[in-house]
Design an enzyme around this catalytic site. Sequence first.
Site, PDB file in Angstrom:
ATOM      1  N   LEU A 169      -3.236 -24.351  -1.261  1.00 56.77           N
ATOM      2  CA  LEU A 169      -4.063 -25.451  -0.318  1.00 56.77           C
ATOM      3  C   LEU A 169      -4.866 -26.353  -1.233  1.00 56.77           C
ATOM      4  CD1 LEU A 169      -4.255 -26.909   2.473  1.00 56.77           C
ATOM      5  CD2 LEU A 169      -5.832 -25.377   3.163  1.00 56.77           C
ATOM      6  N   GLY A 170      -5.935 -25.678  -1.909  1.00 59.80           N
ATOM      7  CA  GLY A 170      -6.953 -26.583  -2.369  1.00 59.80           C
ATOM      8  C   GLY A 170      -7.796 -27.098  -1.531  1.00 59.80           C
TER       9      GLY A 170
ATOM     10  N   THR B 159       2.971  -2.862   9.367  1.00 59.11           N
ATOM     11  CA  THR B 159       2.070  -2.627   8.432  1.00 59.11           C
ATOM     12  C   THR B 159       0.886  -2.019   8.817  1.00 59.11           C
ATOM     13  OG1 THR B 159       0.988  -3.720   6.592  1.00 59.11           O
ATOM     14  CG2 THR B 159       1.119  -4.763   8.742  1.00 59.11           C
ATOM     15  N   ALA B 160       0.538  -1.832  10.242  1.00 64.41           N
ATOM     16  CA  ALA B 160      -1.026  -1.354  10.340  1.00 64.41           C
ATOM     17  C   ALA B 160      -0.913  -1.138  11.903  1.00 64.41           C
ATOM     18  CB  ALA B 160      -2.115  -2.436  10.137  1.00 64.41           C
ATOM     19  N   ILE B 161      -1.990  -0.276  12.169  1.00 61.75           N
ATOM     20  CA  ILE B 161      -2.119   0.155  13.719  1.00 61.75           C
ATOM     21  C   ILE B 161      -3.839  -0.009  14.031  1.00 61.75           C
ATOM     22  CG2 ILE B 161      -0.086   1.385  13.989  1.00 61.75           C
ATOM     23  CD1 ILE B 161      -1.853   3.769  13.851  1.00 61.75           C
TER      24      ILE B 161
ATOM     25  N   ASP C 272      -0.033  -7.711   1.385  1.00 63.51           N
ATOM     26  CA  ASP C 272       0.566  -6.384   1.491  1.00 63.51           C
ATOM     27  C   ASP C 272       1.761  -5.891   1.427  1.00 63.51           C
ATOM     28  OD1 ASP C 272       0.102  -3.416   1.674  1.00 63.51           O
ATOM     29  OD2 ASP C 272      -0.334  -3.615   3.917  1.00 63.51           O
TER      30      ASP C 272
ATOM     31  N   GLY D 291       3.295   6.454   8.375  1.00 64.87           N
ATOM     32  CA  GLY D 291       4.747   6.534   7.800  1.00 64.87           C
ATOM     33  C   GLY D 291       5.743   5.523   8.234  1.00 64.87           C
ATOM     34  N   ASN D 292       5.323   4.911   9.260  1.00 67.59           N
ATOM     35  CA  ASN D 292       6.085   3.508   9.759  1.00 67.59           C
ATOM     36  C   ASN D 292       5.541   2.443   8.939  1.00 67.59           C
ATOM     37  OD1 ASN D 292       6.057   4.597  12.934  1.00 67.59           O
ATOM     38  ND2 ASN D 292       7.779   3.565  12.552  1.00 67.59           N
ATOM     39  N   SER D 293       4.699   2.409   8.011  1.00 62.52           N
ATOM     40  CA  SER D 293       4.559   1.388   7.366  1.00 62.52           C
ATOM     41  C   SER D 293       5.570   0.743   6.310  1.00 62.52           C
ATOM     42  CB  SER D 293       3.154   1.708   6.207  1.00 62.52           C
ATOM     43  OG  SER D 293       1.894   1.783   7.005  1.00 62.52           O
TER      44      SER D 293
ATOM     45  N   GLY E 139     -12.256 -24.038   4.794  1.00 62.53           N
ATOM     46  CA  GLY E 139     -12.779 -24.703   5.885  1.00 62.53           C
ATOM     47  C   GLY E 139     -13.206 -23.438   7.022  1.00 62.53           C
TER      48      GLY E 139
ATOM     49  N   HIS F 117       0.792  -1.128  -0.155  1.00 67.00           N
ATOM     50  CA  HIS F 117       0.007   0.015  -0.076  1.00 67.00           C
ATOM     51  C   HIS F 117       0.788   1.289   0.094  1.00 67.00           C
ATOM     52  CE1 HIS F 117       0.339  -0.312   4.439  1.00 67.00           C
ATOM     53  NE2 HIS F 117       0.451   0.987   4.376  1.00 67.00           N
TER      54      HIS F 117
END
Length: 472
Positions: free
Chosen positions: A275-276, A236-238, A144, A218-220, A279, A114
């Site tokens: 995996l195919g 990646t996220a917060i 991501d 900005g840390n992403s 579940g 992103h």
Amino acid sequence: MSRQPFSYRVSLILAGLLAVLLPAIASAQQRVPATRTEVQLSFAPLVQRAAPAVVNVYTRRVEKVQRPPLFDDPFFRHFFGDQMPFGEPRERIAQSLGSGVIVEADGVIVTNNHVIEGATEIVVALADRREFEARVIAADPRVDLAVLRIDTRGESLPFLEFRDSDELQVGDLVVAIGNPFGVGQTVTQGIVSALGRTGIGDADAQSFIQTDAAINPGNSGGALVAMDGKLAGVNTAIYSRSGGSIGIGFAIPSNLVASTVSSALAGKGIKRPWLGANGEPVTSEIASGLGMTRPDGVLIGEVYRGGPADRAGLRTGDVVLSVDGRNVSDPQALKFRISTRKLGETVSMDVLRRGQRIALHMLMVEAPETPPRDITQLSGNQPLAGATVANLSPALAVEIGLDTLERGVIVMNVAQGSTAYRLRVRPGDLVVKINNRDVADVRNLQGLLRGTDQWTVVLKRGKQLLSFSVRA
């Protein structure tokens, strides 16, 4: 008086020593620092080693600015004619900022997808303020992550080695390095708050590291560094209601990052094992019905015929408890375990079947392109005119983020203003039936649309079935 055996006297002596030493050891573990050196213990040596491998990533993208719909009103056209305010849609340059980590000395950098998605220009600034133009080697929106390369002209750059993220434990100290809010490279410290977090964002193979080390915009793409100086994850996220850190941050584990980089450098895009099967998590009710002592694992609902899970012997109703000894608690965690493996490897799965635990071995292969896509733009006097459709294969489903067990014909694009657009057909729709006849593939769909002047179309959108009827 009889003498005690020698071994008995030795035991008494050892017991006495332990009685003296154990309190001393305990007090040494919890005490006030006794020397100036101990008072000055710091993360500085770790940061000095790791920070030069963390970079700033600046991107520029061209965006179109639409004029307000108000100015299309005939009232305004009466006064302004062709000299309308704002005129045609204008273009502007949008800029964004993120972070990245150098993972190879020759200039290979990993960041969040992103951060660079849609960018027309990517500039990487090193810790020493040198700037380089970067190109994207490969990107994977499903997890991501994006892999970049800069031309170092033969210079070896400082880089971070990957740590085995499976060795992390809750409570381990970690350091986050990035460029929050564009203020410059910043270091924050915290602990691993939790492992295997799922249900965060839209990533496909989820198993995030949660940390209370401050992570902000900005840390992403920046580094989450373990105490051995190796890369434990990519921030990646917060979770935040204000936009700033409240101590709940998430990082992509280094094992998934490493497999992404390895696949990207192979030169054929990012390919992951498939995996195919699908579940659901085992709930308390399901566990009770299966005779399990506690809810755990993934209950398999459907297995793709001829896929890797099918060939390994996995069956509907099986409960997958672990992959290579690592527990899986939900479908996202199961996908994560498969995604971190390399194509051609074989993994071992611990499976519960009718109350018995069995071991299955599955070969890691990528999703097949079967049937071929046969991408076709539909035209003519029929309700799907203007739609671009394709045969949905497991490979295409992986590419566009759909359930890989879905089959049929999928709408890839819809031309604005076309018949299909006016009938609200949208990209991602599956064409299920035409006039109560099942749609098998693109050619079959074209045949069903011809030779009639009225149609009843059934679409599958997500988990909903939608239908409409039209006449020519």
